[in-house]
Scaffold this active site. Structure first.
Site, PDB file in Angstrom:
ATOM      1  N   ARG A  55     -20.080 -27.276 -96.436  1.00  0.00           N
ATOM      2  CA  ARG A  55     -18.596 -26.842 -97.084  1.00  0.00           C
ATOM      3  C   ARG A  55     -18.669 -27.206 -98.498  1.00  0.00           C
ATOM      4  NH1 ARG A  55     -16.060 -29.538 -92.689  1.00  0.00           N
ATOM      5  NH2 ARG A  55     -15.224 -27.932 -91.054  1.00  0.00           N
ATOM      6  N   LYS A 106     -27.626 -33.591 -80.606  1.00  0.00           N
ATOM      7  CA  LYS A 106     -26.736 -34.218 -79.694  1.00  0.00           C
ATOM      8  C   LYS A 106     -25.647 -34.831 -80.532  1.00  0.00           C
ATOM      9  CE  LYS A 106     -28.183 -38.837 -80.288  1.00  0.00           C
ATOM     10  NZ  LYS A 106     -26.834 -39.795 -80.438  1.00  0.00           N
ATOM     11  N   HIS A 139     -34.185 -36.721 -80.540  1.00  0.00           N
ATOM     12  CA  HIS A 139     -35.307 -37.147 -81.382  1.00  0.00           C
ATOM     13  C   HIS A 139     -36.251 -38.194 -80.794  1.00  0.00           C
ATOM     14  CE1 HIS A 139     -32.796 -40.465 -82.852  1.00  0.00           C
ATOM     15  NE2 HIS A 139     -33.647 -40.862 -82.982  1.00  0.00           N
ATOM     16  N   LYS A 176     -40.772 -39.003 -80.699  1.00  0.00           N
ATOM     17  CA  LYS A 176     -41.311 -40.291 -81.168  1.00  0.00           C
ATOM     18  C   LYS A 176     -42.711 -40.269 -80.463  1.00  0.00           C
ATOM     19  CE  LYS A 176     -37.274 -43.013 -81.895  1.00  0.00           C
ATOM     20  NZ  LYS A 176     -37.531 -43.626 -83.253  1.00  0.00           N
ATOM     21  N   GLU A 217     -29.694 -52.095 -80.773  1.00  0.00           N
ATOM     22  CA  GLU A 217     -29.502 -51.559 -82.313  1.00  0.00           C
ATOM     23  C   GLU A 217     -28.946 -53.100 -82.859  1.00  0.00           C
ATOM     24  OE1 GLU A 217     -28.292 -47.449 -83.505  1.00  0.00           O
ATOM     25  OE2 GLU A 217     -27.561 -47.749 -81.328  1.00  0.00           O
ATOM     26  N   ASP A 244     -23.294 -41.798 -76.927  1.00  0.00           N
ATOM     27  CA  ASP A 244     -24.138 -41.897 -78.102  1.00  0.00           C
ATOM     28  C   ASP A 244     -25.600 -41.775 -77.790  1.00  0.00           C
ATOM     29  OD1 ASP A 244     -24.877 -42.057 -80.939  1.00  0.00           O
ATOM     30  OD2 ASP A 244     -24.633 -44.157 -80.992  1.00  0.00           O
ATOM     31  N   HIS A 250     -30.721 -40.506 -75.141  1.00  0.00           N
ATOM     32  CA  HIS A 250     -32.091 -41.350 -75.170  1.00  0.00           C
ATOM     33  C   HIS A 250     -32.401 -42.028 -74.020  1.00  0.00           C
ATOM     34  CE1 HIS A 250     -31.345 -40.175 -79.240  1.00  0.00           C
ATOM     35  NE2 HIS A 250     -30.813 -41.022 -79.968  1.00  0.00           N
ATOM     36  N   LYS A 258     -24.719 -51.792 -79.581  1.00  0.00           N
ATOM     37  CA  LYS A 258     -24.894 -51.923 -81.010  1.00  0.00           C
ATOM     38  C   LYS A 258     -24.745 -53.284 -81.486  1.00  0.00           C
ATOM     39  CE  LYS A 258     -24.018 -47.474 -82.898  1.00  0.00           C
ATOM     40  NZ  LYS A 258     -25.142 -47.381 -83.689  1.00  0.00           N
TER      41      LYS A 258
END
Lengths: 506, 281
Positions: free
Chosen positions: A66, A169, A199, A203, A237, A256, A261, A357
């Site tokens: 945009r 995703k 992704h 790896k 994480e 998420d 994953h 997280k």
């Protein structure tokens, strides 16, 4: 004398050159070119591929977003991104080659005229750069924009060359929306043209899991319920939501990370050996595992949300204190579950999985804990005793594999200690590990879908997640229930403790 | 301190694997044993390459320096070099330098075999023209998995290629001169089918590169290709029937890169072998 790359099979000079199949000429269109993904991952990956001469010789990139920007401003911004986030030394001549084929189109995704301008830019590039009508559309956009874009692209797909579409995703937000999206994409594209990206599959260490299992004779015979006590998969994480409250409030840890994953790691760990390494063979085996996953009951799922705490000695706010997060948010930032793969190989073997997280450290590991030695003929003299053997695949960081086993301590008597035998990627292979996006972009240019998620895989993943989330609607959790910088809620420890086991601690 | 026996070398390596600061053992990582036969005149060049190599191929390197004219003896030193893995850990690689004096230079296998890392591939880098048929060379060929030579270092080409071809069934052979042509071969292959009936090839490069490229074209295309050679210390250009081939992209690899790439390969290169036979014919 003519110069041509065709026809490869008849050319005797190609034998033994060990050349990778060269991608066809093509143009990559990135929708969401002003986003973080483009800056941090996609352009650094394109640059690394260009540096290694792995991109097609005739190649172009069209950035679409945009924000108003000229071609030159786009080039400059991406150049800075490559310099900041690239893994290679920056070389002007490599960048100049890439930049020459870069264009920028400013448009709203909902604006019909905007898509026409993209097509105009692509047609021009076909003329100027010889991209031959081949297109890769990378949809790095919010999930609600994908269906519209697919329709716009599908209706305008080039009559010459091939068209492929990469979808980031999360693919949908539940089974119904994922199925609807699959139907919409399927209206315009064949499954072989659809690249649903996760992704993690790009790896090196995730692919090494397949090498470890299927290229070694010693692991596969014991990779089953007879020898394995349980499996632990951790995707931890230490960072928070990094300003992505809009997305995260809707997604939570389960959409998420868990849905994609984490379940992919479960599938790769539990799958049967594929007959070959082609897209369908590998994905057939993965989907069998996902279908065999037993839906965990509420007692076997723990969700959590972090409160204020300390990460690496620094005080960090709780989730509800993050900007853009509702002060009474019930979004989970942690999820753990005990899963069972109901098949011949894994029946009754628990897979304890967790993702979250603001945990104690960043770590993605798959730990295979083997059954204890049946009758150790030693007198165990200390608390450590005889611990079970554990094979740990370190996906990140400390990429590698380690095996824990017992060894006799030197001296009189028979005192045993657990020791680690480590294979470190960084130690054995001194070449840099390619970024996941390099591998995945290249595979897409080559038309190889092996490391991308198939429609039925995504739907199976959502099917499990929907069933888990359905239980959550019935109760109101007491959040926050773990402090930032810890290993998650106490209830997660109960999940393993009830079975006489514990989560691995490093 | 010079070490005179295999046991002393082993003890010295074990001692050096302990971090003097912490007293803890440093993790050792090895993917191969790399044996280098380095006559005195090649020592300096070999050390340069080894320096660039240690970081990329964690291995045990055994550098053999023959000194057949000296009094009988074995004199060695052992080094352990640590480097960071990038994750706060260190791993170490080992280098053993052995001077083989007098009659010891005739029987290197008896020194090398006890020093090989068990079950890992063994690569032998032979500097200069190997003395085909002579004992030191023949002994070492029989204990290694792969021989790496650089025919650029050889005089009187292409004659020695015929002797090299005779050992192809005994040991896998890599030639760094061949590796140096690797950027050019895809360029020439890209000229297919126009190159199919080529009659002459003109190479500006080393004699080894010129011979190997000509041999490659002859063996792949199945007919004679005449060779014209303009000497240069690097492969600077190739003309096919008088027409320049497109210059390859990318940077010219340095010697450590070339050896490093060869150490990544473990299988027999039939295309190279046929190129060597055709170069010698």
């Amino acid at each position: 004398m003519t110069e041509t790359a065709e026809p490869q099979q008849e050319n005797p000079l190609l034998e033994g050159l060990g050349l990778r199949r060269a991608p066809d000429p093509c143009a990559l269109v990135i929708f969401g070119a002003s986003g973080d993904l483009t800056r941090r991952k996609l352009f650094p990956a394109l640059y690394s591929l260009a540096m290694r001469h792995m991109l097609p010789e005739r190649f172009a990139v069209v950035g679409v977003a945009r924000s108003e920007e000229t071609d030159d401003e786009f080039r400059e911004r991406m150049k800075e991104a490559v310099q900041e986030f690239g893994r290679d030394q920056f070389k002007e001549d490599v960048w100049d080659w890439l930049a020459e084929g870069m264009r920028y189109v400013s448009t709203d995704f909902a604006d019909e005229g905007g898509e026409d301008r993209v097509v105009e830019a692509l047609n021009e590039l076909d003329e100027q750069r010889g991209t031959a009508g081949n297109r890769v559309y990378y949809l790095a956009v919010p999930p609600d924009a994908i269906a519209t874009l697919i329709q716009e692209i599908g209706e305008r797909r080039s009559t010459e060359g091939w068209t492929r579409v990469i979808v980031e995703k999360p693919f949908g937000r539940d089974l119904t929306s994922a199925q609807a999206l699959n139907v919409e994409i399927g209206r315009h594209f064949d499954e072989s043209e659809i690249f649903r990206i996760d992704h993690y599959l790009g790896k090196e260490t995730v692919q090494n899991l397949l090498a470890l299992r299927f290229a070694n004779g010693i692991f596969e015979p014991i990779w089953n319920r007879q020898f394995v006590d349980h499996v632990q998969i951790t995707v931890a994480e230490s960072i928070g939501i990094e300003g992505r409250s809009g997305f995260y409030e809707q997604a939570g840890a389960i959409r998420d990370v868990f849905q994609n994953h984490l379940l992919q790691l479960v599938a790769l760990t539990a799958m049967e050996p594929p007959i070959d390494f082609t897209a369908d063979s590998v994905r057939n085996e993965k989907v069998k595992v996902l279908r065999a996953l037993h839906t965990p009951g509420p007692k076997h799922v723990v969700r959590g949300q972090y409160g204020r705490g300390f990460v690496e000695g620094v005080e960090v706010p709780g989730y509800r204190e993050e900007e853009g997060v509702a002060p009474d948010s019930l979004t989970e930032t942690y999820v753990a579950a005990k899963l069972y793969v109901d098949n011949w190989r894994w029946a009754d073997t628990p897979f304890y999985v967790r993702a979250g997280k603001r945990l104690a450290r960043r770590e993605t590991t798959i730990a295979i804990e083997f059954k204890r030695a049946p009758h150790p003929p030693f007198e165990i003299t200390d608390d450590e005793g005889l611990r079970p053997n554990v094979l740990v695949c370190h996906i990140q960081p400390d990429e590698g594999v380690s095996l824990e086993f017992a060894a006799k301590m030197p001296g009189q008597g028979m005192t045993l200690r657990t020791v680690h035998m480590d294979f470190l990627y960084g130690g054995a292979f001194r070449t840099g590990i390619p970024e996941a996006y390099e591998r995945l972009l290249l595979d897409c240019f080559l038309g190889d879908t092996t490391l991308f998620t198939r429609a039925d895989e995504v739907e199976e993943q959502w099917s499990l997640v929907d069933a888990m989330v359905a239980f959550w609607k019935r109760d109101k959790p007491t959040f926050p229930n773990y402090a930032a910088g810890t290993w998650g809620p106490a209830a997660a420890d109960d999940l393993t403790r009830r079975d006489g086991r514990t989560w691995r601690r490093r | 301190m010079a070490l005179g026996t295999i046991s002393e070398i082993d003890r010295e390596l074990a001692r050096r694997r302990i971090d003097p600061g912490s007293g803890e053992p440093i993790q050792r990582t090895s993917v191969m044993t790399h044996v280098a036969w380095v006559p005195t005149q090649w020592v300096e060049a070999a050390e340069d390459v080894l320096t660039g190599l240690a970081d990329r191929h964690p291995s045990r390197t055994i550098v053999l320096v023959p000194d057949p004219d000296a009094e009988d003896g074995l004199e060695a030193n052992a080094e352990v070099t640590s480097y960071p893995t990038g994750q706060g850990r260190m791993v170490c690689v080992e280098t053993i330098r052995v001077r083989l004096s007098g009659s010891r230079a005739e029987v290197p296998a008896s020194v090398v075999q006890p020093l090989l890392l068990p079950d890992l591939p063994v690569f032998l880098r032979w500097r200069g023209l190997p003395p085909f048929g002579e004992r030191p060379f023949e002994e070492l060929v029989d204990v290694v998995d792969r021989l790496i030579v650089d025919s650029t270092e050889w005089p009187d080409l292409p004659a020695p290629y015929a002797q090299l071809a005779e050992i192809f069934d005994r040991v896998v052979v890599s030639d760094i001169a061949w590796a140096r042509t690797s950027r050019w071969r895809p360029q020439l292959a890209s000229l297919w089918p126009g190159i199919e009936d080529v009659q002459t090839i003109q190479v500006t490069g080393t004699e080894a590169q010129a011979n190997l490229l000509a041999g490659w074209l002859r063996s792949r295309l199945g007919h004679e290709v005449a060779l014209g050679h303009e000497p240069s210390d690097r492969l600077a250009g190739v003309k096919v029937d008088g027409q320049p081939a497109p210059f390859p992209p990318g940077d010219r690899p340095d010697p450590a890169d070339l050896l490093s790439d060869e150490l990544d390969r473990v299988t027999r290169d039939r295309v190279y072998e046929e190129a060597v036979r055709a170069a010698a014919a």
